[in-house]
Design an enzyme around this catalytic site. Structure first.
Site, short mmCIF file in Angstrom:
data_model
loop_
_atom_site.label_atom_id
_atom_site.label_comp_id
_atom_site.label_asym_id
_atom_site.label_seq_id
_atom_site.Cartn_x
_atom_site.Cartn_y
_atom_site.Cartn_z
N LYS A 102 0.84 -1.19 0.00
CA LYS A 102 0.00 0.00 0.00
C LYS A 102 0.88 1.25 0.00
CE LYS A 102 -3.93 1.84 2.72
NZ LYS A 102 -4.76 1.57 3.91
N SER A 183 -9.55 1.30 3.02
CA SER A 183 -8.74 2.16 2.19
C SER A 183 -7.63 1.42 1.44
CB SER A 183 -8.11 3.27 3.04
OG SER A 183 -7.20 2.75 4.00
N THR A 204 -7.13 0.82 10.10
CA THR A 204 -7.44 1.64 11.27
C THR A 204 -8.87 1.36 11.74
OG1 THR A 204 -5.97 3.37 10.45
CG2 THR A 204 -7.51 4.00 12.17
N GLY A 206 -11.12 -0.86 9.53
CA GLY A 206 -11.68 -1.77 8.54
C GLY A 206 -11.01 -1.69 7.18
N SER A 207 -9.85 -1.04 7.09
CA SER A 207 -9.24 -0.77 5.79
C SER A 207 -8.52 -1.95 5.16
CB SER A 207 -8.26 0.41 5.92
OG SER A 207 -8.96 1.60 6.12
#
Length: 510
Positions: A102, A183, A204, A206-207
């Site tokens: 990421k 995200s 943080t 559910g990302s």
């Protein structure tokens, strides 16, 4: 609408691509650590072959905007690792396997660590983030960076899922204009399509879990403190964690083993119990559910709509499967404190996120060796975003930061600690997650992933999501309410997930 195969909209999966040696690759859409490692060890193919194949697949699926950058020396690194293998050096089971990161996971190389914003373009870190250093030590090849919700979804509430200024709009592979989840959007799509052996995200609130579920993956949100966040662009030091996104549970276990452990640069890792089982791969047993007690906390199922019926039909089938595997499922193991959280806790949680970001981003920016935009605070980021044309302001606003500026606190302010402690005592206490597990003598909870992340995110405890099913043919199409991209949230063929979650440090059991 697409079928349940991700290749139908995204990329034509080739069966049996030839290597430079005339051998046959495994089907990269599904190939796991064991299969890839076996092929490397018996010289069916090399890491150079793998990198070339994955880069070709990334280019084939570029219209989905999952990968923002390919590492320019990945082939040279692969060649060196191939040479080591030939000479008998194999650092781990992950030696020579390419991975994607990421865009907020820091690397001290020529790749960018932007969190999706031009505010960080060209910035230079003093060295690798700790999780990246661990991956390099394990012999993994850093293949590139993936797109993400800009600033891990901490800029505005009117931005489409999976959009960043640097990477554009990520699209999920299971339907036309599919919401990819966020995200860690690009990492989810990349692993769904087999663009690397694994991808990594951050979570943080559910990302990792959200995009894993929406892309038919296994994703692990680890206990806060199990994986170092040092030189990962921060959101909230009290809630951030780093984890793998893969096709199988065992693969996720391999990668979690590689990145977990204590780090003096992140004092949260000092809380790792010295007696904790960290052998995650060996914990993967097909008999693992036998003799366990799994609870269903039904009162966490808030906001259920008629369009969720397919999820709950699949959930009922999953419960029967879990029971058939030897688990005792205990229904209605509700969290007594959850109603109070719904009344007051979310506001406190957002206050914590705001204060943490103000403090954390300033610390991160101060650590940079090169900071081309001369940005040192959240206020500086907001000003840059509002002035730099490619950040697409004002159509995509800065409402999250605006609220933080109005609040005027950071995580050393007197107002901060009561906000943080409120939810920790509420959901981390007798009426919360650990207390309810103890009350009913449970090993873990189980819920559809959509409803499994909130409480665990706040408490800082682990969740593992696995594929559960797909929306059925004929399901009504719904559009994600956020942003202007008109992304499809639910519709035929789009996946959803099932999550197991438990107390802190229970990754091996999960």
């Amino acid at each position: 609408m697409a079928s349940t195969s991700p290749c139908s909209q995204a990329v034509n999966i080739k069966q049996g691509n030839l290597t430079s040696h005339g051998s046959i690759f495994p089907r990269l859409l599904e190939a796991g650590v064991d299969e890839i490692s076996a092929g490397l060890n018996d010289e069916t193919f090399t890491s150079v072959d793998l990198v070339n194949a994955y880069i070709a697949r990334i280019k084939e699926s570029s219209h989905l905007s999952a990968v923002t950058e390919i590492k320019n020396d990945a082939l040279a690194i692969a060649a060196d690792l191939d040479k080591d293998r030939k000479q008998g050096t194999r650092r781990s089971a992950l030696h020579g396997l390419p991975v994607l990161l990421k865009a907020n996971i820091g690397t001290a190389d020529k790749m960018s660590t932007t969190a999706g914003s031009y505010a960080l373009m060209g910035s230079v870190l003093p060295h690798d983030s700790t999780v990246v250093a661990k991956l390099r030590d394990a012999g993994a090849i850093l293949l590139g960076k993936t797109n993400m919700n800009q600033w891990a979804n901490w800029r505005s509430s009117n931005i489409s899922t999976g959009w960043s200024a640097v990477g554009g709009q990520t699209i999920g592979p299971y339907a036309e204009d599919q919401d990819p989840g966020g995200s860690s959007s690009g990492s989810g799509v990349a692993s769904a399509l087999g663009l690397a052996a694994a991808s990594f995200g951050t979570d943080t609130g559910g990302s990792i879990l959200g995009p894993s579920a929406r892309n038919n993956l296994v994703g692990i949100r680890s206990t806060v403190g199990l994986t170092s966040r040092y030189l990962v662009v921060p959101y909230s030091e009290h809630h951030d964690t780093v984890g793998p996104m893969t096709r199988t549970v065992k693969d996720a276990a391999y990668w979690l083993e590689a990145i977990s452990g204590m780090d003096p640069a992140d004092n949260y890792t000092s809380a790792i119990p010295t007696t904790m089982d960290t052998q995650y791969v060996s914990a993967c047993k097909t008999s693992g559910l036998a003799g366990t007690r799994i609870g269903i906390p039904r009162n966490l199922l808030s906001g259920v709509t008629p369009s969720d019926q397919d999820i709950f039909d699949a959930f009922d089938d999953a419960i029967a499967t879990i029971q058939g595997a030897g688990a005792e499922v205990v229904d209605n193991t509700d969290l007594a404190a959850y109603d109070e959280f719904l009344a007051n806790g979310r506001e406190a949680f957002y206050g914590v996120l705001c204060a943490d970001f103000v403090s954390g981003i300033s610390k991160y920016l101060a650590s940079l060796e090169k900071n081309p935009q001369q940005i040192y605070s959240q206020a500086d980021i907001r000003e840059f975003t509002q002035k730099y044309p490619l950040e697409d302001y004002p159509p995509k606003d800065t409402s999250s930061w605006d609220l933080c500026v109005e609040a005027g606190i950071n995580n050393t302010s007197p107002e901060f600690w009561p906000l943080h402690q409120y939810n920790q005592q509420l959901l981390g206490g007798v009426g919360g997650l650990p207390g309810t597990l103890e009350k009913y003598n449970l090993d873990a909870f189980v819920l559809p992933t959509t409803w499994a992340s909130e409480v665990s995110s706040i408490v800082g405890s682990p969740v593992i999501t696995v594929p559960l099913g797909f929306y059925k043919p004929g399901t009504n199409v719904t559009i994600t309410p956020l942003g202007d991209a008109n992304l499809v949230y639910s519709g035929p063929g789009i996946p959803f997930g099932l999550s197991f979650f438990g107390p802190k440090w229970s990754e091996a059991k999960l």
